[in-house]
Design an enzyme around this catalytic site. Structure first.
Site, PDB file in Angstrom:
ATOM      1  N   ASP A 119       0.820  -1.212   0.000  1.00  0.00           N
ATOM      2  CA  ASP A 119       0.000   0.000   0.000  1.00  0.00           C
ATOM      3  C   ASP A 119       0.857   1.266   0.000  1.00  0.00           C
ATOM      4  OD1 ASP A 119       1.008  -0.021   2.512  1.00  0.00           O
ATOM      5  OD2 ASP A 119      -0.895   0.158   3.555  1.00  0.00           O
ATOM      6  N   ASN A 153      -0.221   6.881   3.786  1.00  0.00           N
ATOM      7  CA  ASN A 153       0.958   6.615   2.968  1.00  0.00           C
ATOM      8  C   ASN A 153       0.831   7.254   1.589  1.00  0.00           C
ATOM      9  OD1 ASN A 153       2.770   5.067   4.549  1.00  0.00           O
ATOM     10  ND2 ASN A 153       1.254   3.413   4.544  1.00  0.00           N
ATOM     11  N   CYS A 174       4.090   6.558  12.041  1.00  0.00           N
ATOM     12  CA  CYS A 174       3.992   5.148  11.669  1.00  0.00           C
ATOM     13  C   CYS A 174       4.306   4.335  12.925  1.00  0.00           C
ATOM     14  CB  CYS A 174       4.999   4.822  10.565  1.00  0.00           C
ATOM     15  SG  CYS A 174       4.842   3.145   9.926  1.00  0.00           S
ATOM     16  N   HIS A 175       3.851   3.075  12.950  1.00  0.00           N
ATOM     17  CA  HIS A 175       4.144   2.261  14.138  1.00  0.00           C
ATOM     18  C   HIS A 175       5.138   1.139  13.812  1.00  0.00           C
ATOM     19  CE1 HIS A 175      -0.014   0.873  12.702  1.00  0.00           C
ATOM     20  NE2 HIS A 175       0.907   0.238  12.028  1.00  0.00           N
ATOM     21  N   HIS A 203       9.363   2.990   6.735  1.00  0.00           N
ATOM     22  CA  HIS A 203       9.401   1.646   6.141  1.00  0.00           C
ATOM     23  C   HIS A 203      10.816   1.274   5.703  1.00  0.00           C
ATOM     24  CE1 HIS A 203       4.827   1.930   5.052  1.00  0.00           C
ATOM     25  NE2 HIS A 203       5.046   1.800   6.343  1.00  0.00           N
ATOM     26  N   ASP A 260       8.235  -2.765   8.691  1.00  0.00           N
ATOM     27  CA  ASP A 260       7.978  -2.943   7.259  1.00  0.00           C
ATOM     28  C   ASP A 260       9.237  -2.900   6.406  1.00  0.00           C
ATOM     29  OD1 ASP A 260       5.278  -3.449   7.335  1.00  0.00           O
ATOM     30  OD2 ASP A 260       4.734  -1.336   7.358  1.00  0.00           O
TER      31      ASP A 260
HETATM   32  P1  NAD Z   1      -9.381   2.906   3.821  1.00  0.00           P
HETATM   33  O1  NAD Z   1      -9.677   3.071   2.370  1.00  0.00           O
HETATM   34  O2  NAD Z   1     -10.016   1.793   4.564  1.00  0.00           O
HETATM   35  O3  NAD Z   1      -9.785   4.255   4.597  1.00  0.00           O
HETATM   36  C1  NAD Z   1      -9.454   5.511   4.131  1.00  0.00           C
HETATM   37  C2  NAD Z   1     -10.608   6.476   4.333  1.00  0.00           C
HETATM   38  O4  NAD Z   1     -10.288   7.676   3.610  1.00  0.00           O
HETATM   39  C3  NAD Z   1     -11.963   6.000   3.784  1.00  0.00           C
HETATM   40  O5  NAD Z   1     -12.942   6.058   4.799  1.00  0.00           O
HETATM   41  C4  NAD Z   1     -12.259   6.975   2.651  1.00  0.00           C
HETATM   42  O6  NAD Z   1     -13.650   7.241   2.494  1.00  0.00           O
HETATM   43  C5  NAD Z   1     -11.496   8.201   3.112  1.00  0.00           C
HETATM   44  N1  NAD Z   1     -11.236   9.153   2.032  1.00  0.00           N
HETATM   45  C6  NAD Z   1     -10.928   8.924   0.734  1.00  0.00           C
HETATM   46  N2  NAD Z   1     -10.786  10.087   0.070  1.00  0.00           N
HETATM   47  C7  NAD Z   1     -11.006  11.074   0.970  1.00  0.00           C
HETATM   48  C8  NAD Z   1     -11.005  12.487   0.886  1.00  0.00           C
HETATM   49  N3  NAD Z   1     -10.749  13.126  -0.262  1.00  0.00           N
HETATM   50  N4  NAD Z   1     -11.279  13.201   2.009  1.00  0.00           N
HETATM   51  C9  NAD Z   1     -11.543  12.573   3.169  1.00  0.00           C
HETATM   52  N5  NAD Z   1     -11.564  11.234   3.310  1.00  0.00           N
HETATM   53  C10 NAD Z   1     -11.299  10.494   2.217  1.00  0.00           C
HETATM   54  O7  NAD Z   1      -7.805   2.861   3.933  1.00  0.00           O
HETATM   55  P2  NAD Z   1      -6.903   2.353   5.167  1.00  0.00           P
HETATM   56  O8  NAD Z   1      -6.529   0.942   4.951  1.00  0.00           O
HETATM   57  O9  NAD Z   1      -7.529   2.730   6.443  1.00  0.00           O
HETATM   58  O10 NAD Z   1      -5.581   3.220   4.926  1.00  0.00           O
HETATM   59  C11 NAD Z   1      -5.601   4.638   4.951  1.00  0.00           C
HETATM   60  C12 NAD Z   1      -4.196   5.180   4.767  1.00  0.00           C
HETATM   61  O11 NAD Z   1      -3.455   5.008   5.982  1.00  0.00           O
HETATM   62  C13 NAD Z   1      -3.375   4.462   3.689  1.00  0.00           C
HETATM   63  O12 NAD Z   1      -2.560   5.395   3.036  1.00  0.00           O
HETATM   64  C14 NAD Z   1      -2.543   3.485   4.486  1.00  0.00           C
HETATM   65  O13 NAD Z   1      -1.389   3.112   3.798  1.00  0.00           O
HETATM   66  C15 NAD Z   1      -2.250   4.328   5.694  1.00  0.00           C
HETATM   67  N6  NAD Z   1      -1.806   3.592   6.886  1.00  0.00           N
HETATM   68  C16 NAD Z   1      -0.837   4.176   7.624  1.00  0.00           C
HETATM   69  C17 NAD Z   1      -0.388   3.568   8.768  1.00  0.00           C
HETATM   70  C18 NAD Z   1       0.673   4.253   9.592  1.00  0.00           C
HETATM   71  O14 NAD Z   1       1.005   3.781  10.659  1.00  0.00           O
HETATM   72  N7  NAD Z   1       1.226   5.371   9.131  1.00  0.00           N
HETATM   73  C19 NAD Z   1      -0.916   2.337   9.178  1.00  0.00           C
HETATM   74  C20 NAD Z   1      -1.941   1.772   8.412  1.00  0.00           C
HETATM   75  C21 NAD Z   1      -2.397   2.417   7.258  1.00  0.00           C
END
Ligand code: NAD
Length: 479
Positions: A119, A153, A174-175, A203, A260
């Site tokens: 992702d 991400n 990030c975790h 990552h 990761d």
């Molecule tokens: P997901 O698709 O389940 O959820 C994302 C949400 O964003 C959805 O509810 C969607 O409706 C919303 N969204 C989309 N476009 C939008 C907009 N323009 N404005 C507002 N909201 C909007 O995705 P996910 O699996 O929860 O992942 C979300 C992000 O977080 C990804 O980029 C993922 O890689 C990242 N992530 C980061 C970490 C971290 O620790 N940094 C951990 C897990 C996931």
């Protein structure tokens, strides 16, 4: 007590949002705070609003919520903005990946050397990077004192882009460093006696310091490898901290890759499914194989259904283990996953996400050690330019973020063989995004070992840009 406004963008990512709500309920000095839940998907937004309200009612916390589909309203006057949105969701990523595979790019064109995480798209991520900048520029306008906690991400590309292009206060979250805890557990030593540091990019972090009771603890890892590595089996596709790939990278680079980072090795570990299985274990071959990613998507779907069930049924208590046992049975999920899925149910322990500890440290001056993504100002990591974001241990308090001295420094091979090429990928992704120059996308693929001809490069880019949802991206890359 200091109440703040926290805006969560993409709040429909329910498990993540609930972890934050749960953490905020435990942070007594932030009582009275308001979380503005923002998402463009009204169904998801209503579900998380109901769940969060239910959670606070059950636990008796003093947290208020608003829900909105209006980005500006949510960000306006916020003290902290957490961006966790994924524009286009997982479906767009899958479609981009499929188009790549059709043209001979196994796991998609975003799967690059040192960037295999499924992702973590860098080249088809036009919308994600654009949204990051839109949010950051909105913060400049309507909440100029706010901190942006960049969580979506790609954190490496995104945080670097925002820090270079805007004047807001930003840090990437990030975790991944929790991999250290998994290592310590596997070695059977007490985490309280371990002194550790990780450093690198998101990552792409490495265990530069690992001491147990003041002594170098790497010999304990060597002993574990000698005695246990051959019997190692993953419990799930993401269980790779002590996989053959991790150990092989440790042997080559002289330091253990953490979190990761293990997924982000070279093609040596990823050529095809059989290769992945050899290095990341049977049956999945790690999270980034076709099998591992299908496992992830399936579980994500089930977790989404579980969360929707709890949101919709007033009789299902969010804090009751029985709720989850019942729903796990309904969806046929293995019991071993229960504890991970319901960590926010635990009323005493923090979830492990760093957002609320960060906010508490800034607002209430309660010093915290965290691992964050910040500009490499003052060459925190020697040899990396100062305008590149690095992931390092930091101390946070009311004065902001203070990086620790990285001691001992990263090995020469980590910096020169691993971080340098990963940094070049980031620079190419940002250059492509900022200039709209298709030739940069082409150049990335020309350097890709999977490429056999320039015709293949042109064909795959055309196919991806011709996907209906990529119309805007196609205009951006028309030159
Ligand atoms: P997901 O698709 O389940 O959820 C994302 C949400 O964003 C959805 O509810 C969607 O409706 C919303 N969204 C989309 N476009 C939008 C907009 N323009 N404005 C507002 N909201 C909007 O995705 P996910 O699996 O929860 O992942 C979300 C992000 O977080 C990804 O980029 C993922 O890689 C990242 N992530 C980061 C970490 C971290 O620790 N940094 C951990 C897990 C996931």
């Amino acid at each position: 007590m200091s109440a703040v406004k926290i805006s969560i963008i993409g709040a429909g990512s329910a498990a993540f949002s609930l972890r934050l709500v749960s953490d905020l309920c435990k942070a007594k000095k932030l009582e009275g705070s308001m979380i503005s839940l923002m998402d463009i998907d009204e169904g998801r937004l209503n579900a998380i609003y109901n769940l969060a309200t239910k959670f606070v009612n059950e636990v008796g916390g003093n947290v208020r919520f608003e829900k909105t589909t209006d980005l500006e309203r949510s960000v306006m006057d916020s003290d902290f903005v957490i961006n966790t949105a994924l524009v286009g969701g997982h479906r767009w990523m899958e479609e981009n990946r499929k188009a790549g595979e059709k043209h001979g790019y196994y796991r998609g064109i975003d799967t690059q050397e040192f960037n295999m995480v499924s992702d973590y798209n860098t080249f088809t991520n036009y919308y994600q990077l654009k949204f990051f900048l839109d949010v950051a520029r909105l913060i400049e306008k309507v909440a100029p004192n706010a901190w942006l906690l960049q969580t979506a991400n790609p954190v490496f590309e995104g945080t670097t882009l925002i820090a270079r292009e805007t004047n807001i206060k930003v840090a990437g979250f990030c975790h991944g460093h929790h991999g250290v805890i998994r290592l310590v557990k596997a070695l059977g030593i007490d985490p309280k006696d371990v002194d550790w540091q990780v450093a690198g990019f998101n990552h792409a972090i490495w265990l530069n310091r690992f001491k147990y009771r003041g002594e170098n603890a790497y010999p304990l890892l060597d002993k574990w490898i000698e005695e246990n590595a051959s019997n190692w089996r993953p419990t799930n596709p993401f269980d790779d901290q002590l996989s053959p790939a991790a150990i092989d990278m440790y042997r080559f680079y002289g330091m253990l890759p953490v979190g990761d980072t293990v997924r982000n090795g070279s093609w040596k570990y990823h050529y095809d499914l059989e290769t992945k299985k050899k290095w990341f274990g049977e049956p999945w071959g790690g999270a980034d194989s076709e099998l591992g990613w299908a496992w992830y998507n399936e579980n994500l779907k089930i977790m989404t259904s579980i969360i929707a069930d709890i949101a919709a049924d007033p009789n299902l208590k969010i804090l009751s283990i029985e709720t989850y046992e019942r729903l796990f049975e309904k969806y046929g999920l293995p019991k071993e996953m229960l504890s991970e899925a319901i960590e926010f149910v635990n009323p005493s322990e923090m979830s492990g996400e760093q957002h609320i500890p960060f906010i508490n440290a800034i607002v209430n001056d309660e010093e915290q050690r965290l691992v964050l993504n910040i500009m490499n100002k003052g060459e925190i990591i020697k040899g990396i330019p100062e305008d590149v974001v690095v992931e390092v241990p930091v101390i946070v308090d009311k004065n902001g973020i203070r990086p620790e001295k990285i001691d001992p420094p990263l090995s020469k091979r980590v910096v020169k063989f691993y971080l340098y090429p990963r940094m070049v990928r980031m620079e190419m992704a940002l250059e492509a995004f900022l200039t709209g120059d298709r030739k940069v996308l082409e150049e990335v693929l020309v350097r890709d070992p999977r490429t056999k001809s320039f015709e293949q490069v042109q064909a795959v880019i055309d196919e991806i840009l011709d996907l209906p949802f990529n119309e805007e991206m196609k205009k951006h890359y028309r030159n």
